[in-house]
Design a protein around this motif. Structure first.
Motif, PDB file in Angstrom:
ATOM      1  N   PHE A 188       3.479   1.635   1.879  1.00  0.00           N
ATOM      2  CA  PHE A 188       2.681   2.852   1.931  1.00  0.00           C
ATOM      3  C   PHE A 188       1.439   2.595   2.778  1.00  0.00           C
ATOM      4  CE2 PHE A 188       4.957   3.097  -2.142  1.00  0.00           C
ATOM      5  CZ  PHE A 188       5.580   4.317  -1.991  1.00  0.00           C
TER       6      PHE A 188
ATOM      7  N   PRO B 251      -2.418   2.308   3.836  1.00  0.00           N
ATOM      8  CA  PRO B 251      -3.587   1.894   3.052  1.00  0.00           C
ATOM      9  C   PRO B 251      -4.336   3.089   2.453  1.00  0.00           C
ATOM     10  CG  PRO B 251      -3.501   0.674   5.122  1.00  0.00           C
ATOM     11  CD  PRO B 251      -2.424   1.724   5.181  1.00  0.00           C
TER      12      PRO B 251
ATOM     13  N   ALA C 230      -4.262   6.491  -4.500  1.00  0.00           N
ATOM     14  CA  ALA C 230      -3.553   6.264  -5.765  1.00  0.00           C
ATOM     15  C   ALA C 230      -4.389   5.390  -6.698  1.00  0.00           C
ATOM     16  CB  ALA C 230      -2.192   5.632  -5.501  1.00  0.00           C
ATOM     17  N   GLU C 231      -5.064   4.380  -6.158  1.00  0.00           N
ATOM     18  CA  GLU C 231      -5.945   3.540  -6.983  1.00  0.00           C
ATOM     19  C   GLU C 231      -7.073   4.372  -7.582  1.00  0.00           C
ATOM     20  OE1 GLU C 231      -5.518  -0.790  -4.749  1.00  0.00           O
ATOM     21  OE2 GLU C 231      -7.003   0.650  -4.005  1.00  0.00           O
TER      22      GLU C 231
ATOM     23  N   GLU D 202       3.146   0.556  -7.153  1.00  0.00           N
ATOM     24  CA  GLU D 202       2.803  -0.451  -6.140  1.00  0.00           C
ATOM     25  C   GLU D 202       1.491  -1.153  -6.506  1.00  0.00           C
ATOM     26  OE1 GLU D 202       3.302  -2.248  -2.214  1.00  0.00           O
ATOM     27  OE2 GLU D 202       4.654  -1.140  -3.497  1.00  0.00           O
ATOM     28  N   ILE D 203       0.712  -0.510  -7.357  1.00  0.00           N
ATOM     29  CA  ILE D 203      -0.628  -0.990  -7.698  1.00  0.00           C
ATOM     30  C   ILE D 203      -0.571  -1.794  -8.990  1.00  0.00           C
ATOM     31  CG2 ILE D 203      -2.957  -0.246  -8.314  1.00  0.00           C
ATOM     32  CD1 ILE D 203      -2.182   2.335  -6.582  1.00  0.00           C
TER      33      ILE D 203
ATOM     34  N   VAL E 254      -2.509   4.227  -0.717  1.00  0.00           N
ATOM     35  CA  VAL E 254      -2.724   3.262  -1.800  1.00  0.00           C
ATOM     36  C   VAL E 254      -4.137   3.404  -2.367  1.00  0.00           C
ATOM     37  CG1 VAL E 254      -2.852   0.802  -2.385  1.00  0.00           C
ATOM     38  CG2 VAL E 254      -0.981   1.646  -0.956  1.00  0.00           C
ATOM     39  N   THR E 255      -5.115   3.557  -1.487  1.00  0.00           N
ATOM     40  CA  THR E 255      -6.498   3.725  -1.943  1.00  0.00           C
ATOM     41  C   THR E 255      -6.639   4.979  -2.793  1.00  0.00           C
ATOM     42  OG1 THR E 255      -7.371   2.531  -0.050  1.00  0.00           O
ATOM     43  CG2 THR E 255      -8.892   4.035  -1.166  1.00  0.00           C
TER      44      THR E 255
ATOM     45  N   LEU F  33       4.635   4.708  -5.363  1.00  0.00           N
ATOM     46  CA  LEU F  33       3.265   4.501  -4.904  1.00  0.00           C
ATOM     47  C   LEU F  33       2.373   4.043  -6.052  1.00  0.00           C
ATOM     48  CD1 LEU F  33       0.918   4.680  -2.877  1.00  0.00           C
ATOM     49  CD2 LEU F  33       0.829   7.153  -3.371  1.00  0.00           C
TER      50      LEU F  33
ATOM     51  N   SER G 125      -1.009  -0.736 -13.070  1.00  0.00           N
ATOM     52  CA  SER G 125      -0.772   0.697 -13.245  1.00  0.00           C
ATOM     53  C   SER G 125      -0.031   1.030 -14.532  1.00  0.00           C
ATOM     54  CB  SER G 125       0.011   1.262 -12.058  1.00  0.00           C
ATOM     55  OG  SER G 125       1.280   0.641 -11.957  1.00  0.00           O
TER      56      SER G 125
END
Length: 164
Positions: free
Chosen positions: A2, A4, A10-11, A41-42, A7-8, A38, A45
């Motif tokens: 994904f 960046p 989603a975080e 991926e973190i 991802v940011t 997604l 989570s």
């Protein structure tokens, strides 16, 4: 896998959900689990992401999420009504407090004049509130880009709900 930026975002959403002590569920058709992928991926989570449903077929939408057959028959799988029922069904079938659902036509085939390739409906449900949906018409950007745009917009809807 994904970008960046995704991802940011989603975080950030996971942190917002965590702060509220909310769990999240997803119900995905045209994205085939990309939103769930997604979030998972973190690292870490699992304290927020409750579960994901990939309900690509109408039978799965009915069986897993409780989408009403009559709704599918009257409006079609790619509709605001089905997106809302998918999101509400994901809440009923999980311990989540928020659910996002997507249904659409990613192409390259399957579109029509009424429902062209790139048409996507995203549903959002929060426990104790009626589900809502939004329609997006991305155009025929190619299957991968339509799916990624859908993920981006689903995250945006979830962010809007958390800031309200």
């Amino acid at each position: 896998m994904f970008t960046p930026e995704l991802v940011t975002e989603a975080e950030r959403l996971l942190a917002g959900l965590r702060a509220r002590r909310w769990k999240l569920a997803t119900a995905e058709s045209c994205t085939g689990g990309l939103i769930a992928g997604l979030f998972t991926e973190i690292g870490g989570s699992s304290d927020v992401f409750e579960r994901g449903f990939v309900t690509y077929s109408n039978a799965a939408k009915i069986g897993d999420l409780g989408v009403d057959f009559d709704t599918l028959y009257r409006h079609g799988a790619v509709s605001a009504e089905v997106a809302r029922e998918m999101a509400a069904g994901a809440l009923r079938a999980s311990a989540a407090d928020a659910a996002v659902a997507v249904t659409g036509i990613a192409g390259p085939a399957g579109g029509s004049a009424e429902k062209p390739v790139g048409l996507v409906h995203i549903g959002l449900a929060l426990r104790g509130k009626p589900a809502l949906s939004r329609e997006f018409r991305f155009g025929n950007l190619g299957r991968s880009e339509i799916r990624l745009q859908t993920v981006t917009q689903a995250l945006g809807m979830l962010a809007g709900a958390l800031s309200a």
